[in-house]
Write a protein that holds these residues in place. Structure first.
Motif, PDB file in Angstrom:
ATOM      1  N   UNK A 147       0.831  -1.204   0.000  1.00  0.00           N
ATOM      2  CA  UNK A 147       0.000   0.000   0.000  1.00  0.00           C
ATOM      3  C   UNK A 147       0.866   1.255   0.000  1.00  0.00           C
ATOM      4  N   UNK A 148       1.970   1.236   0.743  1.00  0.00           N
ATOM      5  CA  UNK A 148       2.871   2.389   0.768  1.00  0.00           C
ATOM      6  C   UNK A 148       3.434   2.703  -0.618  1.00  0.00           C
ATOM      7  N   UNK A 149       3.609   1.679  -1.444  1.00  0.00           N
ATOM      8  CA  UNK A 149       4.112   1.953  -2.792  1.00  0.00           C
ATOM      9  C   UNK A 149       2.975   2.076  -3.802  1.00  0.00           C
ATOM     10  N   UNK A 150       1.723   2.107  -3.307  1.00  0.00           N
ATOM     11  CA  UNK A 150       0.579   2.402  -4.161  1.00  0.00           C
ATOM     12  C   UNK A 150      -0.026   1.213  -4.880  1.00  0.00           C
ATOM     13  N   UNK A 151       0.355   0.005  -4.526  1.00  0.00           N
ATOM     14  CA  UNK A 151      -0.179  -1.187  -5.181  1.00  0.00           C
ATOM     15  C   UNK A 151      -1.382  -1.691  -4.399  1.00  0.00           C
ATOM     16  N   UNK A 152      -2.550  -1.097  -4.688  1.00  0.00           N
ATOM     17  CA  UNK A 152      -3.755  -1.450  -3.932  1.00  0.00           C
ATOM     18  C   UNK A 152      -4.202  -2.886  -4.213  1.00  0.00           C
ATOM     19  N   UNK A 153      -3.969  -3.398  -5.417  1.00  0.00           N
ATOM     20  CA  UNK A 153      -4.382  -4.774  -5.728  1.00  0.00           C
ATOM     21  C   UNK A 153      -3.593  -5.774  -4.887  1.00  0.00           C
ATOM     22  N   UNK A 154      -2.281  -5.599  -4.822  1.00  0.00           N
ATOM     23  CA  UNK A 154      -1.469  -6.502  -3.997  1.00  0.00           C
ATOM     24  C   UNK A 154      -1.840  -6.355  -2.525  1.00  0.00           C
ATOM     25  N   UNK A 155      -2.030  -5.126  -2.081  1.00  0.00           N
ATOM     26  CA  UNK A 155      -2.398  -4.900  -0.676  1.00  0.00           C
ATOM     27  C   UNK A 155      -3.712  -5.597  -0.349  1.00  0.00           C
ATOM     28  N   UNK A 156      -4.706  -5.445  -1.219  1.00  0.00           N
ATOM     29  CA  UNK A 156      -6.003  -6.083  -0.963  1.00  0.00           C
ATOM     30  C   UNK A 156      -5.849  -7.593  -0.794  1.00  0.00           C
ATOM     31  N   UNK A 157      -5.151  -8.230  -1.721  1.00  0.00           N
ATOM     32  CA  UNK A 157      -4.980  -9.680  -1.637  1.00  0.00           C
ATOM     33  C   UNK A 157      -4.277 -10.116  -0.366  1.00  0.00           C
ATOM     34  N   UNK A 158      -3.299  -9.345   0.045  1.00  0.00           N
ATOM     35  CA  UNK A 158      -2.536  -9.703   1.248  1.00  0.00           C
ATOM     36  C   UNK A 158      -3.342  -9.457   2.519  1.00  0.00           C
ATOM     37  N   UNK A 159      -4.111  -8.364   2.557  1.00  0.00           N
ATOM     38  CA  UNK A 159      -4.981  -8.147   3.730  1.00  0.00           C
ATOM     39  C   UNK A 159      -6.021  -9.258   3.825  1.00  0.00           C
ATOM     40  N   UNK A 160      -6.599  -9.631   2.685  1.00  0.00           N
ATOM     41  CA  UNK A 160      -7.597 -10.708   2.696  1.00  0.00           C
ATOM     42  C   UNK A 160      -6.971 -12.022   3.156  1.00  0.00           C
ATOM     43  N   UNK A 161      -5.730 -12.288   2.749  1.00  0.00           N
ATOM     44  CA  UNK A 161      -5.039 -13.496   3.223  1.00  0.00           C
ATOM     45  C   UNK A 161      -4.876 -13.458   4.738  1.00  0.00           C
TER      46      UNK A 161
END
Length: 181
Positions: A44-58
């Motif tokens: 999220x800090x580097x602006x990758x909301x798609x990766x952040x979403x998947x990792x939070x959901x994990x």
């Protein structure tokens, strides 16, 4: 140990190393909800909301945590997915999540063009936490957008009073000196 090393890499200003360490920690043991959350924060800090979403959901699949759910709400807000952001923030609050979620729900409403609802959310937050400085600033923005200049000026004055000396107080003073105020 790898999760802790990743945290230290972030603190040392090496975000790329941190992300590689989080990935290694999770390759070794994918059942570490905090490592998933930390890795999502880095994305999220580097602006990758798609990766952040998947990792939070994990992380949430492993452990339903109100703070992680709040982080997921921030991801949806930044991605412009306002309905999902609001619902996620509200679920976080229902589970004892951070009070900042009220402020962010107000931001959701502002960005979605529901300024009156935003003002209501900021006011609700200030009823609960009258020392929540940023809510006064956001409330002032909402009131200004609604054409309620005197209410906006009151909120700016409260923001200035609660802010530490420095840029926020200077911005508040400049705002209050504007001709329309």
């Amino acid at each position: 140990a790898l999760n802790n090393a990743a945290i230290e890499a972030e603190r040392a200003g090496r975000p790329g190393d941190a992300e590689r360490l989080y990935a290694r920690a999770l390759a070794f043991d994918p059942a570490l909800p905090q490592a998933w959350n930390n890795w999502a924060n880095a994305a999220l800090r580097r602006g990758d909301t798609a990766a952040a979403e998947g990792r939070y959901l994990a992380s949430l699949r492993l452990k339903d945590d109100a703070a992680v759910r709040y982080n997921l709400g921030r991801t949806y807000l930044l991605a412009g997915r306002y309905e999902e952001a609001e619902a996620t923030y509200r679920r976080s609050l229902a589970r004892g999540g951070p009070i900042e979620a009220h402020n962010d729900i107000g931001l959701v409403h502002m960005r979605a063009g529901r300024t009156e609802k935003a003002a209501e959310e900021f006011l609700e937050l200030l009823r609960r936490r009258p020392d929540f400085t940023l809510a006064y600033y956001n409330l002032a923005l909402a009131f200004e957008k609604l054409g309620r200049r005197s209410d906006a000026a009151r909120a700016v004055r409260a923001w200035a009073e609660l802010s530490a000396p420095g840029p926020d107080r200077q911005e508040a003073a400049a705002w209050l000196r504007r001709p329309e105020n």
